[in-house]
Design a protein around this motif. Structure first.
Motif, PDB file in Angstrom:
ATOM      1  N   TRP A 362       0.819  -1.210   0.000  1.00 21.96           N
ATOM      2  CA  TRP A 362       0.000   0.000   0.000  1.00 21.96           C
ATOM      3  C   TRP A 362       0.855   1.264   0.000  1.00 21.96           C
ATOM      4  CZ3 TRP A 362      -3.897  -1.605   4.406  1.00 21.96           C
ATOM      5  CH2 TRP A 362      -4.754  -2.588   3.890  1.00 21.96           C
ATOM      6  N   PHE A 363       1.998   1.191   0.658  1.00 15.21           N
ATOM      7  CA  PHE A 363       2.861   2.368   0.763  1.00 15.21           C
ATOM      8  C   PHE A 363       3.926   2.347  -0.331  1.00 15.21           C
ATOM      9  CE2 PHE A 363       1.427   1.548   5.190  1.00 15.21           C
ATOM     10  CZ  PHE A 363       0.678   2.707   5.374  1.00 15.21           C
ATOM     11  N   PHE A 364       3.502   2.052  -1.569  1.00 15.69           N
ATOM     12  CA  PHE A 364       4.447   1.947  -2.683  1.00 15.69           C
ATOM     13  C   PHE A 364       5.228   3.241  -2.900  1.00 15.69           C
ATOM     14  CE2 PHE A 364       0.378   3.329  -4.317  1.00 15.69           C
ATOM     15  CZ  PHE A 364       0.707   4.387  -5.165  1.00 15.69           C
ATOM     16  N   PHE A 365       4.592   4.371  -2.571  1.00 12.59           N
ATOM     17  CA  PHE A 365       5.271   5.659  -2.731  1.00 12.59           C
ATOM     18  C   PHE A 365       6.417   5.815  -1.729  1.00 12.59           C
ATOM     19  CE2 PHE A 365       1.468   5.968  -0.157  1.00 12.59           C
ATOM     20  CZ  PHE A 365       1.916   6.563   1.015  1.00 12.59           C
ATOM     21  N   LEU A 366       6.463   4.943  -0.727  1.00 16.03           N
ATOM     22  CA  LEU A 366       7.577   4.914   0.218  1.00 16.03           C
ATOM     23  C   LEU A 366       8.509   3.735  -0.038  1.00 16.03           C
ATOM     24  CD1 LEU A 366       5.688   5.765   3.546  1.00 16.03           C
ATOM     25  CD2 LEU A 366       7.120   7.296   2.195  1.00 16.03           C
ATOM     26  N   THR A 367       7.926   2.554  -0.320  1.00 18.53           N
ATOM     27  CA  THR A 367       8.757   1.363  -0.488  1.00 18.53           C
ATOM     28  C   THR A 367       9.656   1.460  -1.717  1.00 18.53           C
ATOM     29  OG1 THR A 367       6.861   0.296  -1.577  1.00 18.53           O
ATOM     30  CG2 THR A 367       7.223  -0.216   0.739  1.00 18.53           C
ATOM     31  N   LYS A 368       9.168   2.074  -2.795  1.00 15.17           N
ATOM     32  CA  LYS A 368       9.984   2.170  -4.005  1.00 15.17           C
ATOM     33  C   LYS A 368      11.239   3.015  -3.800  1.00 15.17           C
ATOM     34  CE  LYS A 368       6.545   1.088  -7.545  1.00 15.17           C
ATOM     35  NZ  LYS A 368       5.852   1.527  -8.776  1.00 15.17           N
ATOM     36  N   PRO A 369      11.121   4.244  -3.252  1.00 15.54           N
ATOM     37  CA  PRO A 369      12.358   4.996  -3.011  1.00 15.54           C
ATOM     38  C   PRO A 369      13.259   4.360  -1.955  1.00 15.54           C
ATOM     39  CG  PRO A 369      10.437   6.196  -2.194  1.00 15.54           C
ATOM     40  CD  PRO A 369       9.920   5.061  -2.996  1.00 15.54           C
ATOM     41  N   ILE A 370      12.663   3.739  -0.937  1.00 15.11           N
ATOM     42  CA  ILE A 370      13.484   3.069   0.080  1.00 15.11           C
ATOM     43  C   ILE A 370      14.266   1.923  -0.549  1.00 15.11           C
ATOM     44  CG2 ILE A 370      13.362   1.597   2.126  1.00 15.11           C
ATOM     45  CD1 ILE A 370      11.115   3.382   3.141  1.00 15.11           C
ATOM     46  N   PHE A 371      13.597   1.147  -1.408  1.00  7.79           N
ATOM     47  CA  PHE A 371      14.303   0.059  -2.080  1.00  7.79           C
ATOM     48  C   PHE A 371      15.403   0.604  -2.985  1.00  7.79           C
ATOM     49  CE2 PHE A 371      15.018  -2.566  -5.797  1.00  7.79           C
ATOM     50  CZ  PHE A 371      15.369  -3.773  -5.215  1.00  7.79           C
ATOM     51  N   TRP A 372      15.126   1.708  -3.676  1.00 14.91           N
ATOM     52  CA  TRP A 372      16.120   2.306  -4.562  1.00 14.91           C
ATOM     53  C   TRP A 372      17.396   2.642  -3.795  1.00 14.91           C
ATOM     54  CZ3 TRP A 372      18.845   6.837  -5.044  1.00 14.91           C
ATOM     55  CH2 TRP A 372      19.404   7.102  -6.304  1.00 14.91           C
ATOM     56  N   VAL A 373      17.219   3.222  -2.604  1.00 13.94           N
ATOM     57  CA  VAL A 373      18.382   3.555  -1.776  1.00 13.94           C
ATOM     58  C   VAL A 373      19.103   2.284  -1.330  1.00 13.94           C
ATOM     59  CG1 VAL A 373      19.140   4.624   0.386  1.00 13.94           C
ATOM     60  CG2 VAL A 373      17.359   5.725  -0.986  1.00 13.94           C
ATOM     61  N   LEU A 374      18.357   1.287  -0.843  1.00 14.67           N
ATOM     62  CA  LEU A 374      18.974   0.034  -0.390  1.00 14.67           C
ATOM     63  C   LEU A 374      19.722  -0.641  -1.521  1.00 14.67           C
ATOM     64  CD1 LEU A 374      19.346  -2.116   1.827  1.00 14.67           C
ATOM     65  CD2 LEU A 374      17.201  -3.165   1.049  1.00 14.67           C
ATOM     66  N   HIS A 375      19.119  -0.670  -2.702  1.00 12.96           N
ATOM     67  CA  HIS A 375      19.740  -1.317  -3.856  1.00 12.96           C
ATOM     68  C   HIS A 375      21.076  -0.665  -4.199  1.00 12.96           C
ATOM     69  CE1 HIS A 375      19.944  -3.299  -7.804  1.00 12.96           C
ATOM     70  NE2 HIS A 375      20.292  -2.116  -8.295  1.00 12.96           N
ATOM     71  N   HIS A 376      21.116   0.647  -4.236  1.00 16.41           N
ATOM     72  CA  HIS A 376      22.342   1.333  -4.627  1.00 16.41           C
ATOM     73  C   HIS A 376      23.385   1.327  -3.514  1.00 16.41           C
ATOM     74  CE1 HIS A 376      19.701   2.805  -7.873  1.00 16.41           C
ATOM     75  NE2 HIS A 376      20.822   2.963  -8.538  1.00 16.41           N
ATOM     76  N   VAL A 377      22.958   1.373  -2.266  1.00 23.09           N
ATOM     77  CA  VAL A 377      23.921   1.242  -1.167  1.00 23.09           C
ATOM     78  C   VAL A 377      24.563  -0.138  -1.189  1.00 23.09           C
ATOM     79  CG1 VAL A 377      24.161   1.147   1.351  1.00 23.09           C
ATOM     80  CG2 VAL A 377      22.817   2.967   0.295  1.00 23.09           C
ATOM     81  N   HIS A 378      23.746  -1.160  -1.431  1.00 17.20           N
ATOM     82  CA  HIS A 378      24.272  -2.526  -1.505  1.00 17.20           C
ATOM     83  C   HIS A 378      25.221  -2.677  -2.686  1.00 17.20           C
ATOM     84  CE1 HIS A 378      23.733  -6.944  -2.649  1.00 17.20           C
ATOM     85  NE2 HIS A 378      24.467  -6.927  -1.563  1.00 17.20           N
ATOM     86  N   ALA A 379      24.878  -2.062  -3.826  1.00 16.17           N
ATOM     87  CA  ALA A 379      25.753  -2.129  -4.999  1.00 16.17           C
ATOM     88  C   ALA A 379      27.095  -1.465  -4.711  1.00 16.17           C
ATOM     89  CB  ALA A 379      25.077  -1.467  -6.190  1.00 16.17           C
ATOM     90  N   LEU A 380      27.093  -0.433  -3.870  1.00 17.77           N
ATOM     91  CA  LEU A 380      28.318   0.294  -3.543  1.00 17.77           C
ATOM     92  C   LEU A 380      29.151  -0.439  -2.499  1.00 17.77           C
ATOM     93  CD1 LEU A 380      29.939   2.951  -3.927  1.00 17.77           C
ATOM     94  CD2 LEU A 380      28.601   3.887  -2.022  1.00 17.77           C
ATOM     95  N   ILE A 381      28.481  -1.012  -1.486  1.00 18.69           N
ATOM     96  CA  ILE A 381      29.198  -1.622  -0.357  1.00 18.69           C
ATOM     97  C   ILE A 381      29.440  -3.109  -0.558  1.00 18.69           C
ATOM     98  CG2 ILE A 381      29.015  -2.135   2.112  1.00 18.69           C
ATOM     99  CD1 ILE A 381      27.591   0.494   2.450  1.00 18.69           C
ATOM    100  N   GLY A 382      28.433  -3.809  -1.071  1.00 17.97           N
ATOM    101  CA  GLY A 382      28.590  -5.239  -1.314  1.00 17.97           C
ATOM    102  C   GLY A 382      28.226  -6.130  -0.150  1.00 17.97           C
ATOM    103  N   ASN A 383      27.749  -5.544   0.958  1.00 21.50           N
ATOM    104  CA  ASN A 383      27.326  -6.335   2.117  1.00 21.50           C
ATOM    105  C   ASN A 383      25.925  -5.902   2.498  1.00 21.50           C
ATOM    106  OD1 ASN A 383      26.900  -6.973   5.055  1.00 21.50           O
ATOM    107  ND2 ASN A 383      28.923  -7.904   4.810  1.00 21.50           N
ATOM    108  N   MET A 384      24.964  -6.820   2.384  1.00 18.17           N
ATOM    109  CA  MET A 384      23.574  -6.465   2.598  1.00 18.17           C
ATOM    110  C   MET A 384      23.292  -6.112   4.049  1.00 18.17           C
ATOM    111  SD  MET A 384      20.599  -5.812   1.501  1.00 18.17           S
ATOM    112  CE  MET A 384      20.633  -6.330  -0.208  1.00 18.17           C
ATOM    113  N   GLY A 385      23.952  -6.776   4.987  1.00 21.40           N
ATOM    114  CA  GLY A 385      23.738  -6.470   6.396  1.00 21.40           C
ATOM    115  C   GLY A 385      24.140  -5.048   6.731  1.00 21.40           C
ATOM    116  N   ILE A 386      25.323  -4.636   6.264  1.00 24.50           N
ATOM    117  CA  ILE A 386      25.773  -3.254   6.488  1.00 24.50           C
ATOM    118  C   ILE A 386      24.858  -2.276   5.761  1.00 24.50           C
ATOM    119  CG2 ILE A 386      27.665  -1.631   6.112  1.00 24.50           C
ATOM    120  CD1 ILE A 386      29.610  -3.889   6.460  1.00 24.50           C
TER     121      ILE A 386
END
Length: 610
Positions: A362-386
């Motif tokens: 329901w909160f797609f207007f929040l989940t999409k940008p949050i996922f975008w940030v998580l995806h790019h942070v993970h791509a930069l760092i390489g560790n999903m936990g961090i």
């Protein structure tokens, strides 16, 4: 304590207990009963009128204005008994059954069932006749003077006309001559990821025109064995029709209102522009995707007698004159719900809203940008936990102004506590006098009791969205953190049972009662973080309330102990940051939380009550 207070405490205790039971029932619904893995695959009927547009689920007629009917008849031969054509791409492996031309043997090369070095690739499609049968079937349905023996069906013996192996660079073509003047061909191509293109043609070498309709079907026998049954994860039908997203869980399909001639509960949608329909799970998707702008009928149906779930894309009927050829091209996505891959298909292939195959909620207007940030942070760092920790810290910092207002309001309320107690003593049993005095006190001290609640309420959707993103992100699957945490999508594998690996015996198997009781390191840290956060404030004066609240962190520790490790990392980080923020803000306003003293008072109270 008087009877009135006792009754109030009893009602409060019952309400809190029912709340815990309700949360438990939502998070952990009853297990689905086992089903027959090898049911007979019945006919799947789809009809269009003589213009090839409207849908009515009726038996086929024999005249030239008849309806066209899509069929998916009895089960095909098992994989070992059927001649096959190999599929070999960078992302996929498997085969196509020449009997019926089914795409029913498909594995995902980049994903393994477990973390074991010798683990098999994830199997998406399984042939009919085997446990958990799941496959895609394409074909034509007869109308006019044609009957089912004159069109290709589930047992049609296709032959290979072009190609030996289906690769990303080499399509294959299957051929079948019905012996009555019609030659059917099916050309299958696939890209380097997960998108198949199926071109079906019929050549009329006879002396009279024929009428027939193309279709595509994705069939699942019984419920998936890896069904999550978790309220934040959608599993079942997912569909986009002319820009509208619709999803239906498996357990809702038996409640479809329409009952067709096969006694199947069905839901039918006419798509005039663009769309797609298929089955989704937490990480995987199988979707029928007609060409953009191609009208079609999207059908979801459940056949209770056979325990079969189906999605269908039925295209309008066509008339083929003697000497002519008619061709129909559709697509099939069969693979992992990788955000970048789905977005590329949406942008480059024109598949409408394809990234919405991921359950944004329901909160797609929040989940999409949050996922975008998580995806790019993970791509930069390489560790999903961090990455989860950093994203949680980022959101807490972003929401700090709201949190600050909330904590400041709470601190001011605590400063007024002694004055409020004096007002209670003066007012005695006169509640109206007490209320008036309190309102004057709030006005004089410029304190609004409700101002502490609003900021907290505004934060709830944001952190629920973060929770949903972590629960659904495909990047979480088999993502390592540190040490023993080798898969953040799985529960913490450590256990008190073997003292977290110090004793020479294995921890209880995940999903068992023993594993629920003998929890791991992360659940214990979660319980401690909740307990410390609670102890920022003194326990309620009422002993019943104090007892219930003191048990809540430990109850939730066991309730949430077998959740995915990534979710626990998020909760622990969130609780720790919240504790730190609240502690600092309360001290900055002259209130010194006695955390240690509140902890000692909890144990003293328990000892006294014993």
């Amino acid at each position: 304590m008087d009877d009135k207070n006792q009754n109030r405490n009893l009602i409060l205790a019952m309400a809190l207990s029912m709340g815990v039971i309700l949360i438990w029932s939502v998070l952990f619904p009853p297990a689905t009963p086992p089903v027959d893995p090898n049911p007979t695959d019945p006919a799947a009927v789809a009809t269009t009128d003589s213009a090839g547009n409207d849908v009515t689920l009726t038996p086929p007629s024999v005249d030239s204005t008849a309806t066209a009917t899509a069929a998916n008849a009895p089960a095909a031969q098992p994989v070992a008994e059927t001649e096959r054509l190999e599929i070999n791409t960078p992302s996929l492996s498997g085969s196509i059954a020449l009997t019926g031309g089914r795409l029913d043997d498909l594995m995902l090369r980049d994903y393994r069932e477990t973390l074991a070095p010798d683990s098999e690739p994830v199997r998406l499609f399984t042939p009919s006749g085997e446990e958990g049968a799941y496959y895609a079937l394409y074909g034509w349905t007869p109308a006019g003077t044609l009957d089912y023996e004159q069109v290709p069906g589930p047992e049609t013996p296709w032959t290979i006309e072009i190609g030996d192996v289906l690769t990303a660079d080499s399509p294959v073509t299957l051929r079948w001559d019905n012996g009555s003047g019609l030659i059917f061909r099916r050309t299958v191509s696939v890209d380097e990821d997960y998108l198949f293109t199926i071109s079906q043609s019929v050549e009329n070498t006879g002396e009279s025109e024929v009428r027939l309709a193309p279709y595509g079907i994705v069939t699942r026998h019984g419920l998936p064995s890896d069904l999550q049954n978790f309220f934040v994860i959608h599993e079942g039908v997912v569909q986009v029709s002319d820009g509208t997203l619709n999803d239906v869980k498996y357990d809702q399909m038996p409640d479809f209102d329409y009952i067709d001639r096969e006694a199947a509960n069905a839901e039918i949608t006419e798509v005039t522009g663009s769309g797609w329909i298929g089955f989704t799970s937490k990480y995987w998707l199988a979707a029928l995707v007609p060409q953009s702008g191609q009208p079609f009928t999207a059908v979801s149906r459940y056949i209770e007698s056979q325990d079969i779930y189906q999605t269908q894309a039925r295209l309008p009927a066509v008339t083929v004159a003697p000497g002519e050829t008619s061709e129909s091209t559709t697509r099939l996505f069969a693979g992992a719900k990788e955000w970048e891959t789905l977005r590329r298909y949406q942008d480059e292939e024109g598949i409408d809203r394809f990234v919405d195959a991921i359950d944004w909620g329901w909160f797609f207007f929040l989940t999409k940008p949050i996922f975008w940030v998580l995806h790019h942070v993970h791509a930069l760092i390489g560790n999903m936990g961090i990455s989860i920790i950093l994203l949680t810290l980022f959101l807490k910092a972003l929401l700090f102004p709201l949190a600050y207002r909330s904590y400041v309001s709470m601190a001011k309320m605590k400063e007024l506590q002694p004055k409020m107690e004096e007002l209670k003593e003066r007012a005695g049993d006169d509640k109206q006098k007490l209320q008036t005095a309190m309102m004057e006190l709030y006005k004089r001290e410029k304190v609004n009791p409700a101002s502490g609640c609003l900021p907290i309420l505004l934060q709830i959707p944001i952190f629920f969205s973060l929770y949903k993103v972590i629960a659904n992100a495909s990047e979480m699957r088999h993502a390592p953190f540190f040490g023993w945490l080798t898969d953040l999508s799985a529960p913490d594998p450590s256990s008190i049972y073997n003292l977290f690996g110090l004793f020479p015996w294995d921890a209880p198997m995940a999903g068992t009662t023993m594993a629920t009781i003998f929890i791991g390191v992360l659940p214990i840290l979660l319980g401690i973080s909740m307990f410390l956060q609670q102890k920022l404030n003194p326990a309620p004066a009422d002993p019943t309330q104090a007892m219930i609240f003191s048990y809540m962190p430990w109850i939730f520790m066991f309730m949430l102990g077998h959740f995915a490790s990534g979710l626990l990392v998020y909760w622990i980080t969130n609780n720790t940051v919240t504790f730190t923020q609240q502690y600092i803000i309360m001290r900055s306003h002259g209130h010194r939380p006695d955390v240690f003293g509140n902890i000692l008072s909890t144990f003293k109270r328990k000892k006294k009550s014993e």
